[in-house]
Design an enzyme around this catalytic site. Sequence first.
Site, short mmCIF file in Angstrom:
data_model
loop_
_atom_site.label_atom_id
_atom_site.label_comp_id
_atom_site.label_asym_id
_atom_site.label_seq_id
_atom_site.Cartn_x
_atom_site.Cartn_y
_atom_site.Cartn_z
N LYS A 1 -0.76 11.82 5.08
CA LYS A 1 -1.30 11.03 6.56
C LYS A 1 -0.39 9.44 5.84
O LYS A 1 0.29 9.35 6.11
CB LYS A 1 -2.29 10.13 6.62
CG LYS A 1 -2.16 8.99 8.07
CD LYS A 1 -3.29 8.27 8.04
CE LYS A 1 -3.55 6.85 6.62
NZ LYS A 1 -3.76 6.09 6.74
N LYS B 1 0.68 -1.23 0.18
CA LYS B 1 -0.07 0.33 -0.22
C LYS B 1 0.82 0.88 0.31
O LYS B 1 0.74 2.19 -0.97
CB LYS B 1 -0.89 -0.45 1.20
CG LYS B 1 -1.43 1.41 1.17
CD LYS B 1 -2.95 1.52 0.32
CE LYS B 1 -3.49 2.66 -0.10
NZ LYS B 1 -4.79 3.09 1.21
#
Lengths: 296, 296
Positions: free
Chosen positions: A238, A170
Site C-alpha cells: 500500500k 513517511k
Amino acid sequence: MQLGYIGLGLMGKSMARNLMKAGHSVTIHNRSRAAVDELVLEGAREAGTPFEVAQSSEVVFLSLPDTPDVEAVIFGTQGLRGGFRPGTILVDNSTIQPAASRRIATLLSADGVTALDAPVSGGDIGAREGTLAIMVGGPRPAFEAVLPLLQAIGKTITHVGESGAGQVAKACNQIMAAAQMVAMAELLILAQKSGVEPSRVVEAIRGGAAQCWTLDVKSPRLFAGNRQPGFKAHMMHKDLGIILETGRVYGVPLPMSAVNLQLYEAMLQMGMPGLDNSAVIGVYEALAGVQLALPA
Amino acid sequence: MQLGYIGLGLMGKSMARNLMKAGHSVTIHNRSRAAVDELVLEGAREAGTPFEVAQSSEVVFLSLPDTPDVEAVIFGTQGLRGGFRPGTILVDNSTIQPAASRRIATLLSADGVTALDAPVSGGDIGAREGTLAIMVGGPRPAFEAVLPLLQAIGKTITHVGESGAGQVAKACNQIMAAAQMVAMAELLILAQKSGVEPSRVVEAIRGGAAQCWTLDVKSPRLFAGNRQPGFKAHMMHKDLGIILETGRVYGVPLPMSAVNLQLYEAMLQMGMPGLDNSAVIGVYEALAGVQLALPA
C-alpha cells in the site's frame, strides 16, 4: 485533556492506551469491537460514531489503513466534520497520500479546525513502548500545542514542514525501507545459489557501506526462520502505491520503487500478504527455485 | 616477508604502502609510472613485469580494475603464472566475477599456488588508514597464513568461505550499497518536488527503519554540494555488471539490481562516470527536471 482516538488496530490501540496512561480522557471509536471493549475496561469512553468523538474532543487522533478510510471518517455520514468545534486539532497518524493530507487540511481550515499529518514509523513494538518516530506536517503552532501528546506515543518527533510534509517524509522513509528489504532478498538468494553461506555474507558486509537497519534487525529474524510481522507486506505494498502516486502527482519518475511495488504485488498474489515485509525474499525463492538456508 | 603488489591505483598504492609500513619488502609493478616512482622513493623495489614480481615474492597482491585485467596479469605474456614458485599465495584485492576467481584458483592450484579472493570495501580513505573491510574466499590455511598481512591493510577481515566466496560477499555488499544510493536519490528528489525540504526529511527518517550508511555518510556530502568520489560511478556500474553476470551464472533473477545497473548506465551516458556513486541523484534531477536544493 479531552482526546479522541479513531482506528484501534495494532498501532492505534497502543497509541490510544499510551495517551490514557499519560492521564488524558480518551473517547474511542473503531469498526470492530474487541479493541473497544479492551480499552473501555481500562477507562476509555466509547462513542458510536466519529461525529460523537468530534463533539467531545479537543484533539482527535486517527490511525486508519488508507486514504479512503481517513476521508470516510472525516467527511462521511456521521463523520468527524459535522461534530468538530472551532479550535479542534486533528492529528492523523495514518499513512496516506500527501496530496490527500493537504486537501483535508485545506477543507477543515474553513471550519477553524487544524489538521496535522503525523504518520509514524517503528512498528507495533514502537507503538506499544511509545518509541515511535513521528513525522509531522502542518502549522507549527498546532504542532507545538500537541507536542506533549505526541511525546506520550513517540520518541523522535520531527516537524518536517507544512501540511503533507509528514506524509512526504513517511513516503521517503518507505522508499528506503523497501529498497533495503528487496536488496536483502536479492543478496541472500544470490549468496546461497553462488554456494556461499548467506549468514556469513551478512556478517562480512554489515559493518561497511551496506550497513542498514534492515540487515541489522531483519536478517537475524529471517535466519531464525521467522517471517511473521512486524510490518505486513500488504501495508508495504500500500505504501509503495502511495509513493508511486505521489511521484505521479508531483512529477518524479521512480524506477526502482516501481520495481519494488511489483515485487510486493507478486508477494500478495503468491498468498503472502500477512507476512512481514522482509518476507519478500519468498518472491526471490520462487523466482530462483530455492529456499533460504538457515544457519546450522 | 617478500611481498609483491601489482596495481597501484588509489586503493592499491595505499595498501602496498601499508604493507611496507608493516616492515615487509614489497616488489611493485604498475602500468603507469607515477605511483611506482612514489613508492620506490619510500623503499619499494620495482619489477618490469608481473613475471618478475612472482619470481621474487612469497605472497603476491593484486588490485586491478576488472576481470580481464586480473586474467591478463596472471596468464598473459610475462604474466605471474610463469614466475610463481610452488607455495606462493596470490591475494586478489580486485573486485571481479566470483566465477573468474574460482577458475583462477583451480588453474593455479595445479602449480601449487593458492589463490585467495580478497576484495575490499571502505574506499580510498579506508585504504589509506588501513581500516578496509576485507572479504576472503579460499582455503582456510592460506587465509590464516596471510591474516597478519591483511591486518596491515584492513580492520574487519572475514573468511567467508571457499574460493569465490569473497567475491560473492562483495557482490552482495554492492547490491545493498547501490540500492541505498538509488533509494536516497529517489527520496530526496521526491521530497523536493513535493515541496518539502530534503534535508528535513533525512533528519526525520534517519533514526528509524530507513537508517543506513548511505544516509548517514553520503547525504551530508550531497547537501554540501559535494559529488566528488569517494567511490566512482563507473566502478559501481562495473560492480553491478558483475552482480548481474553472477546472477546469470548461478541462476538468480535480480530485478532491482537490473534497474540500478540501468540507472548507472544512464549516469555514464550523461557524462558523469567520474563522480561519486551517490551522484546517481543527477540522473533523477534530469528525469524530474529539478536540481537538488542545498540547505540554507
